[in-house]
Scaffold this motif. Sequence first.
Motif, PDB file in Angstrom:
ATOM      1  N   PRO A  18       0.821  -1.210   0.000  1.00  0.00           N
ATOM      2  CA  PRO A  18       0.000   0.000   0.000  1.00  0.00           C
ATOM      3  C   PRO A  18       0.854   1.259   0.000  1.00  0.00           C
ATOM      4  CG  PRO A  18      -0.420  -1.358   1.961  1.00  0.00           C
ATOM      5  CD  PRO A  18       0.681  -1.995   1.202  1.00  0.00           C
ATOM      6  N   GLY A  19       0.476   2.179  -0.809  1.00  0.00           N
ATOM      7  CA  GLY A  19       1.128   3.475  -0.896  1.00  0.00           C
ATOM      8  C   GLY A  19       0.142   4.437  -1.544  1.00  0.00           C
ATOM      9  N   PRO A  20       0.537   5.677  -1.748  1.00  0.00           N
ATOM     10  CA  PRO A  20      -0.392   6.640  -2.327  1.00  0.00           C
ATOM     11  C   PRO A  20      -0.961   6.209  -3.682  1.00  0.00           C
ATOM     12  CG  PRO A  20       1.520   7.765  -1.467  1.00  0.00           C
ATOM     13  CD  PRO A  20       1.802   6.289  -1.371  1.00  0.00           C
ATOM     14  N   GLY A  85      -5.316  13.482   1.234  1.00  0.00           N
ATOM     15  CA  GLY A  85      -6.100  12.874   2.310  1.00  0.00           C
ATOM     16  C   GLY A  85      -7.170  13.818   2.825  1.00  0.00           C
ATOM     17  N   CYS A  86      -6.816  15.085   3.004  1.00  0.00           N
ATOM     18  CA  CYS A  86      -7.804  16.076   3.460  1.00  0.00           C
ATOM     19  C   CYS A  86      -8.911  16.233   2.423  1.00  0.00           C
ATOM     20  CB  CYS A  86      -7.121  17.419   3.713  1.00  0.00           C
ATOM     21  SG  CYS A  86      -5.984  17.403   5.113  1.00  0.00           S
ATOM     22  N   LYS A  87      -8.543  16.204   1.170  1.00  0.00           N
ATOM     23  CA  LYS A  87      -9.521  16.305   0.084  1.00  0.00           C
ATOM     24  C   LYS A  87     -10.470  15.108   0.130  1.00  0.00           C
ATOM     25  CE  LYS A  87      -9.547  16.919  -4.918  1.00  0.00           C
ATOM     26  NZ  LYS A  87      -8.729  17.015  -6.107  1.00  0.00           N
ATOM     27  N   ASN A 177     -14.210   6.441   1.456  1.00  0.00           N
ATOM     28  CA  ASN A 177     -13.539   7.719   1.224  1.00  0.00           C
ATOM     29  C   ASN A 177     -12.897   8.249   2.500  1.00  0.00           C
ATOM     30  OD1 ASN A 177     -13.991   7.863  -1.532  1.00  0.00           O
ATOM     31  ND2 ASN A 177     -15.968   8.855  -1.283  1.00  0.00           N
ATOM     32  N   ARG A 178     -13.526   8.010   3.651  1.00  0.00           N
ATOM     33  CA  ARG A 178     -12.922   8.432   4.918  1.00  0.00           C
ATOM     34  C   ARG A 178     -11.641   7.632   5.198  1.00  0.00           C
ATOM     35  NH1 ARG A 178     -18.564   9.041   8.133  1.00  0.00           N
ATOM     36  NH2 ARG A 178     -18.949  11.179   7.499  1.00  0.00           N
ATOM     37  N   ILE A 179     -11.704   6.336   4.963  1.00  0.00           N
ATOM     38  CA  ILE A 179     -10.521   5.487   5.166  1.00  0.00           C
ATOM     39  C   ILE A 179      -9.405   5.916   4.219  1.00  0.00           C
ATOM     40  CG2 ILE A 179      -9.620   3.138   4.888  1.00  0.00           C
ATOM     41  CD1 ILE A 179     -12.429   2.175   5.900  1.00  0.00           C
ATOM     42  N   MET A 183      -5.767   7.290   5.364  1.00  0.00           N
ATOM     43  CA  MET A 183      -4.536   6.621   4.911  1.00  0.00           C
ATOM     44  C   MET A 183      -3.592   7.615   4.222  1.00  0.00           C
ATOM     45  SD  MET A 183      -6.076   2.945   3.712  1.00  0.00           S
ATOM     46  CE  MET A 183      -4.512   2.174   3.340  1.00  0.00           C
ATOM     47  N   PHE A 184      -4.146   8.488   3.359  1.00  0.00           N
ATOM     48  CA  PHE A 184      -3.306   9.492   2.707  1.00  0.00           C
ATOM     49  C   PHE A 184      -2.688  10.436   3.734  1.00  0.00           C
ATOM     50  CE2 PHE A 184      -5.201   8.784  -1.607  1.00  0.00           C
ATOM     51  CZ  PHE A 184      -4.008   8.707  -2.303  1.00  0.00           C
TER      52      PHE A 184
END
Length: 194
Positions: A18-20, A85-87, A177-179, A183-184
Amino acid sequence: MESQLAFLAVCLASAASPGPGGIAVVSNSINHNLRRTLPVIFGIATGLMLASLLANTWLLAVIHSSEMAFQVMTWLCSGYIAYLGCKALYYAKSEMSVAAKGYSFKNGVLISLLNPKTLVFFGALFPMFITDEANFIRDAMVLTLELVGITLIIHVLVSSAIDKVSHILQNHLVAINRITGVMFIALGISGFVV
């Protein structure tokens, strides 16, 4: 030959972990389908090629000559990942998917190019697998193409698999989307901490 197999194993592990980029592919695949995720996947591959070019040329020289330059680059890149992530968290408040709002070819390029771990991967790992310094450019190109090829295959397979079960996951878009956002943000923060 052993060195080549070791490099392919490292590429496979890197692409599958897992990564961006992987998170963007998974999120986009859940929210849409493989066809609409392909631009993100090709953007990630393009970003990897650009990161390789940068890491194997002037950027590597700057990073090795200045600890502060490396730190600033890491913070800027980590900030971008945290911004994604904030987006994702912002758009998670509704059923609207973050992927519909931004995961495109351009975002795929930026996700790869601005991921500090990508630049470190090329800068630190490539020299271990380049056997002939006289043919550094050729070897770096071959290694880059192998990494990009493996990453493309893994991301297409992941997106295709998710495409098959996305109808089940569609009922949980807000949570997904929250997860994704968390994660981001965690990946971004790790760039500031490490």
